[in-house]
Design a protein around this motif. Structure first.
Motif, mmCIF file in Angstrom:
data_model
loop_
_atom_site.group_PDB
_atom_site.id
_atom_site.type_symbol
_atom_site.label_atom_id
_atom_site.label_comp_id
_atom_site.label_asym_id
_atom_site.label_seq_id
_atom_site.Cartn_x
_atom_site.Cartn_y
_atom_site.Cartn_z
ATOM 1 N N GLU A 94 0.841 -1.206 0.000
ATOM 2 C CA GLU A 94 0.000 0.000 0.000
ATOM 3 C C GLU A 94 0.883 1.265 0.000
ATOM 4 O O GLU A 94 0.560 2.256 -0.669
ATOM 5 C CB GLU A 94 -0.937 -0.018 1.217
ATOM 6 N N GLN A 95 1.999 1.224 0.730
ATOM 7 C CA GLN A 95 2.896 2.393 0.727
ATOM 8 C C GLN A 95 3.451 2.640 -0.678
ATOM 9 O O GLN A 95 3.515 3.784 -1.133
ATOM 10 C CB GLN A 95 4.034 2.182 1.735
ATOM 11 N N ALA A 96 3.822 1.572 -1.353
ATOM 12 C CA ALA A 96 4.327 1.731 -2.721
ATOM 13 C C ALA A 96 3.203 2.228 -3.641
ATOM 14 O O ALA A 96 3.422 3.116 -4.486
ATOM 15 C CB ALA A 96 4.898 0.405 -3.231
ATOM 16 N N TYR A 97 2.002 1.687 -3.434
ATOM 17 C CA TYR A 97 0.869 2.142 -4.254
ATOM 18 C C TYR A 97 0.638 3.648 -4.082
ATOM 19 O O TYR A 97 0.399 4.379 -5.053
ATOM 20 C CB TYR A 97 -0.414 1.358 -3.891
ATOM 21 N N PHE A 143 -2.042 -2.925 -9.250
ATOM 22 C CA PHE A 143 -0.749 -2.682 -8.609
ATOM 23 C C PHE A 143 -0.353 -3.860 -7.713
ATOM 24 O O PHE A 143 0.780 -4.345 -7.771
ATOM 25 C CB PHE A 143 -0.804 -1.377 -7.806
ATOM 26 N N ALA A 144 -1.314 -4.324 -6.900
ATOM 27 C CA ALA A 144 -1.006 -5.445 -5.993
ATOM 28 C C ALA A 144 -0.712 -6.710 -6.788
ATOM 29 O O ALA A 144 0.176 -7.495 -6.434
ATOM 30 C CB ALA A 144 -2.172 -5.668 -5.033
ATOM 31 N N ALA A 145 -1.450 -6.904 -7.900
ATOM 32 C CA ALA A 145 -1.279 -8.132 -8.690
ATOM 33 C C ALA A 145 0.060 -8.158 -9.422
ATOM 34 O O ALA A 145 0.569 -9.238 -9.738
ATOM 35 C CB ALA A 145 -2.436 -8.280 -9.683
ATOM 36 N N ALA A 149 -6.321 -11.326 -12.790
ATOM 37 C CA ALA A 149 -5.959 -10.912 -11.423
ATOM 38 C C ALA A 149 -5.796 -9.394 -11.338
ATOM 39 O O ALA A 149 -6.057 -8.788 -10.300
ATOM 40 C CB ALA A 149 -4.666 -11.602 -10.992
ATOM 41 N N ARG A 150 -5.375 -8.764 -12.428
ATOM 42 C CA ARG A 150 -5.223 -7.298 -12.461
ATOM 43 C C ARG A 150 -6.567 -6.603 -12.676
ATOM 44 O O ARG A 150 -6.659 -5.378 -12.604
ATOM 45 C CB ARG A 150 -4.268 -6.895 -13.595
ATOM 46 N N GLY A 151 -7.609 -7.396 -13.012
ATOM 47 C CA GLY A 151 -8.946 -6.821 -13.212
ATOM 48 C C GLY A 151 -9.140 -6.192 -14.584
ATOM 49 O O GLY A 151 -10.070 -5.409 -14.784
ATOM 50 N N ARG A 152 -8.282 -6.528 -15.558
ATOM 51 C CA ARG A 152 -8.396 -5.914 -16.891
ATOM 52 C C ARG A 152 -9.546 -6.567 -17.672
ATOM 53 O O ARG A 152 -9.563 -7.785 -17.876
ATOM 54 C CB ARG A 152 -7.103 -6.081 -17.711
ATOM 55 N N ARG A 153 -10.505 -5.751 -18.130
ATOM 56 C CA ARG A 153 -11.599 -6.261 -18.976
ATOM 57 C C ARG A 153 -11.148 -6.138 -20.425
ATOM 58 O O ARG A 153 -10.799 -5.055 -20.880
ATOM 59 C CB ARG A 153 -12.880 -5.466 -18.736
#
Ligand SMILES: CC(C)(COP(=O)(O)OP(=O)(O)OC[C@H]1O[C@@H](n2cnc3c(N)ncnc32)[C@H](O)[C@@H]1OP(=O)(O)O)[C@@H](O)C(=O)NCCC(=O)NCCS
Length: 339
Positions: free
Chosen positions: A17-20, A42-44, A234-238
């Motif tokens: 989260e800090q990096a995000y 970002f997390a993925a 996992a990144r949520g890309r549609r």
């Protein structure tokens, strides 16, 4: 003032989260016309790397305050002497040596792993200004990197689309594309197309202009394609695809992909477009792109803009993009540094 560097474990939610937050502050300051970075993506990046890649993240702190991060992507299946990186320093913490310290740590890690070159991208000029070098380009030049390839970003504004002109272009393309069938799909590629899509995906880097970037074509098969699709899920890309099938051989010979992130429904990227070399000259590139633009907008009515990057020398693709209505926004440098 003390700069400390630690490696970020994928499971360490606080550090991710800090990096995000650093990434979000950077985009807001440097790339104001991009959506805020997507937290899920970002997390993925760390938790679910692309197949055939190892991803490492380093976080820099100044006297305990998160100040910058470096993400290293190390290909394992091809390009095994290469690495690509993202280096970001919080806008409020710049010119204090964080970028240089992260780069030195990263280069040390890459040397230990036998990597010989590293590449990174940065916008060439300050947002909205021409002629003023961006911090990224000033930094890359200062550490001795070479500007190996220029990309140009173009943007299409959906409200400015000229549908009558697209109809005319499409009709003309269809006349030139007799014997070819248009296929549309969303998300994961159907099984019967996976081998052909993998082949086209693997051709991409062989066919696109690469300038002085030493990056070999990637080895993609159906299994790797499936792994990439899981990572994109996992990144949520549609994802919205159009492929063109050559009726006589049954092979898929052109493929194009547009996608939308999980956290910004108004923004899309035009990703890959490729036509098999044996099937060029039938307007399949233009045909597939117009069809896919309409495919995307039918499912994603909130999309207002579409961004695309092309090598500045990629004349054929740029001509097609300009015909669709894409217009230049800015230039990006692809830097390469000997490790
Ligand atoms: C590029 C970036 C990472 C630099 O981080 P930083 O912590 O400010 O960099 P450093 O303080 O270590 O700077 C090292 C040297 O780079 C050069 N440099 C960095 N920013 C510069 C700027 N805005 N103008 C001119 N030179 C600059 C200087 O030579 C500097 O040394 P100096 O301060 O002793 O003169 C940061 O500006 C950033 O996050 N930019 C946006 C993302 C990006 O472009 N990433 C880099 C991709 S290659």
């Amino acid at each position: 003032m003390t700069i400390t560097i630690t490696s970020v474990e994928a499971a360490d939610e606080a550090a991710v989260e800090q990096a995000y937050q650093i990434s979000a502050a950077q985009v807001a300051a440097d790339e104001p016309d991009f959506p805020a970075p997507c937290r899920q993506r970002f997390a993925a990046l760390l938790r679910h790397p692309m197949p055939g890649y190892e991803t490492i993240m380093l976080l820099a702190r100044i006297d305990g305050t998160p100040a910058g991060f470096l993400r290293l992507d190390l290909p394992q299946l091809d390009n095994t002497e290469n690495a690509s990186v993202e280096l970001i320093v919080h806008p409020a913490q710049r010119r204090r040596g964080v970028g240089r310290t992260l780069a030195e740590h990263g280069l040390g890690l890459l040397r230990e792993r036998g990597r010989r070159r590293v590449s990174a991208m940065s916008r060439a000029e300050l947002a909205g200004e021409t002629g003023r070098r961006s911090p990224g380009n000033a930094f890359a030049a200062a550490i001795g990197a070479v500007d190996a390839l220029t990309d140009v970003r173009r943007r299409l504004t959906v409200a400015d689309l000229d549908q009558a002109r697209l109809d005319a272009l499409l009709a003309d393309a269809r006349r030139r594309a007799v014997g070819y069938e248009v296929l549309r799909w969303r998300g994961r590629t159907p099984d019967d197309l996976a081998a052909d899509v993998a082949y086209l995906d693997g051709r991409l880097l062989a066919d696109a202009p690469m300038g002085d970037l030493a990056w070999e074509p990637e080895r993609v098969d159906a299994e790797r394609l499936r792994g990439t699709e899981l990572a994109l899920d996992a990144r949520g890309r549609r994802r919205y695809h159009v492929g063109v099938r050559h009726e006589a051989s049954g092979r898929l010979v052109a493929w194009t992909l547009l996608d939308v992130g999980a956290s910004a429904d108004w923004h899309s990227f035009q990703q890959i477009t490729i036509v098999d070399p044996e099937h060029r000259g039938h307007r399949l590139g233009l045909l597939s792109k117009i069809e896919n633009l309409r495919h995307l907008l039918a499912h994603e009515p909130a999309v207002r803009v579409i961004d695309t990057f092309n090598a500045a020398s990629n004349d054929h693709m740029i001509t097609i993009n300009e015909q669709l209505g894409f217009r230049v926004r800015d230039r990006w440098s692809n830097w390469q540094l000997d490790v």
